[in-house]
Write an enzyme that holds these catalytic residues in place. Structure first.
Site, PDB file in Angstrom:
ATOM      1  N   LYS A 117      13.085 -34.624 -24.501  1.00  0.00           N
ATOM      2  CA  LYS A 117      12.879 -34.209 -25.892  1.00  0.00           C
ATOM      3  C   LYS A 117      14.179 -33.765 -26.539  1.00  0.00           C
ATOM      4  O   LYS A 117      14.381 -33.953 -27.738  1.00  0.00           O
ATOM      5  CB  LYS A 117      11.829 -33.100 -25.963  1.00  0.00           C
ATOM      6  CG  LYS A 117      10.427 -33.609 -25.710  1.00  0.00           C
ATOM      7  CD  LYS A 117       9.371 -32.656 -26.230  1.00  0.00           C
ATOM      8  CE  LYS A 117       7.988 -33.249 -26.020  1.00  0.00           C
ATOM      9  NZ  LYS A 117       6.921 -32.333 -26.436  1.00  0.00           N
ATOM     10  N   LYS A 199       6.200 -45.654 -20.458  1.00  0.00           N
ATOM     11  CA  LYS A 199       4.887 -45.055 -20.651  1.00  0.00           C
ATOM     12  C   LYS A 199       4.387 -45.241 -22.080  1.00  0.00           C
ATOM     13  O   LYS A 199       5.184 -45.233 -23.017  1.00  0.00           O
ATOM     14  CB  LYS A 199       4.978 -43.555 -20.368  1.00  0.00           C
ATOM     15  CG  LYS A 199       4.044 -43.107 -19.272  1.00  0.00           C
ATOM     16  CD  LYS A 199       4.107 -41.621 -19.089  1.00  0.00           C
ATOM     17  CE  LYS A 199       3.498 -40.907 -20.287  1.00  0.00           C
ATOM     18  NZ  LYS A 199       3.251 -39.494 -20.074  1.00  0.00           N
ATOM     19  N   LYS A 202       2.841 -41.652 -27.929  1.00  0.00           N
ATOM     20  CA  LYS A 202       2.407 -41.562 -29.318  1.00  0.00           C
ATOM     21  C   LYS A 202       3.573 -41.464 -30.280  1.00  0.00           C
ATOM     22  O   LYS A 202       3.393 -41.597 -31.478  1.00  0.00           O
ATOM     23  CB  LYS A 202       1.397 -40.423 -29.520  1.00  0.00           C
ATOM     24  CG  LYS A 202       1.778 -39.076 -28.981  1.00  0.00           C
ATOM     25  CD  LYS A 202       0.552 -38.144 -29.061  1.00  0.00           C
ATOM     26  CE  LYS A 202       0.814 -36.818 -28.340  1.00  0.00           C
ATOM     27  NZ  LYS A 202      -0.336 -35.960 -28.265  1.00  0.00           N
TER      28      LYS A 202
END
Ligand code: TRP
Length: 336
Positions: A117, A199, A202
């Site tokens: 992140k 993966k 979203k």
């Protein structure tokens, strides 16, 4: 089990950000409902975690209600489980602070989710993002949780939660129950439809994932477009056929069929037939949830009632752990 034996406790949370997709559904959400049979469950909408990256306030509020509606549509029962917003129970933030004082910079720096992140949001590497795992530890430890159903990617966060809890217990005695992860058997890893080596996420473009609330025709279109290979052979081989293997994982997860059975089913058939079958199966799985979602999300009074009741009950449970923590650490009681 004896009748008077207390049920074990399950806690999990999902962030109210973006569109919940098939990977979240298979890896986490759909496992939540069945656990209610055996355990006392708490399912939180972890809105405080969501603000570790910048959110649009209106959208965040909507996403929180949307996620709560999805919880209910997926079969979580507010009479049996506690369903609530994390920010409605201030003890989460309170315990997180205390745990921050028992957590080392070094161990937080090693968290892969933080590193990912931080890279993605290089302009906003804030303290909350860094301390994300201690807030998650607080979520879990506040309720003396035994089991935490999560996707594979959260294993590291459960491990650090255990480390922090053990460290605290070693100093102050048995304050926290040491939690264990419950990782779903299949489909803990559903991959992107356009790049099956990554993966499903979203934060990626819309056409790389199937959202739980995607219309049936959209689901079909996305599955048809999913990346495969040129071999025209339905075979589970992650290394050489990641796209087909991913679709097989999805198909297996929603139908319960094993890989060998699926391979047999499509002997001599092309990817066209296979993809139609995958789309049919996914649509059949999601349609009833979507129908319930439409009903529930329109009933604001009901949603309000669920979240208020959930927060009240959660706050009571959290207060027990918090008062113990305060006493152990040496914070003066409020009533002298
Ligand atoms: N970090 C989790 C995720 O991104 C969400 C989460 C927050 C959570 N608190 C939790 C999951 C407590 C399980 C238990 O998926």
């Amino acid at each position: 089990m004896q009748e008077n034996e207390r049920k074990k406790i399950v806690f999990s949370g999902i962030q109210p950000t973006g569109n919940l997709h098939l990977g979240n559904y298979i890896g986490a959400l759909r496992n939540f409902g069945p656990l209610q049979e055996e355990y006392d469950c708490l399912y939180s909408i972890v809105d405080l975690h969501a603000i570790t990256v910048r959110q649009n306030p209106t959208q965040l509020r909507q996403n929180c209600l949307k996620l709560m509606s999805l919880y209910l549509a997926a079969g979580l029962d507010p009479d049996r489980s506690l369903i609530y917003f994390q920010s409605h129970v201030p003890a989460h933030a309170e315990l997180a602070w205390v745990l921050n004082c028992f957590t080392y910079m070094g161990e937080l720096s090693r968290m892969t989710q933080f590193k990912d992140k931080a890279q993605k949001h290089a302009e906003n590497i804030n303290v909350g993002l860094f301390a994300y795992p201690t807030l998650m530890a607080a979520d879990i430890l506040l309720y003396q949780t035994n089991f935490v159903p999560v996707g594979n990617d959260q294993k590291q966060h459960i491990e650090i939660t255990r480390d922090i809890a053990e460290r605290f217990n070693a100093i102050y005695g048995d304050v926290f129950t040491i939690p264990e992860p419950l990782i779903g058997k299949v489909g803990a890893r559903i991959m992107s439809l356009s790049d099956p080596t990554r993966k499903m996420s979203k934060s990626d473009p819309e056409d790389t994932f199937i959202a739980i609330l995607d219309e049936p025709n959209v689901i079909r279109k996305k599955v048809r477009r999913a990346v495969t290979d040129s071999e025209a052979l339905v075979k589970y081989d992650v290394e050489n056929k990641p796209g087909v293997s991913n679709l097989m994982s999805i198909y297996s997860a929603v139908t319960g069929k094993g890989f060998a059975e699926i391979e047999n089913e499509f002997v001599g058939k092309g990817y066209g037939d296979f993809k139609e079958a995958v789309a049919d199966a996914v649509i059949a799985e999601l349609e009833p949830i979507q129908a319930r979602y439409r009903q529930i999300s329109a009933d604001k009074a009901y949603l309000n009632e669920v979240m208020t009741k959930g927060a009240e009950r959660a706050a009571k449970l959290a207060a027990r752990t918090m008062s113990k923590v305060r006493r152990k650490v040496g914070l003066a009681a409020t009533q002298l």
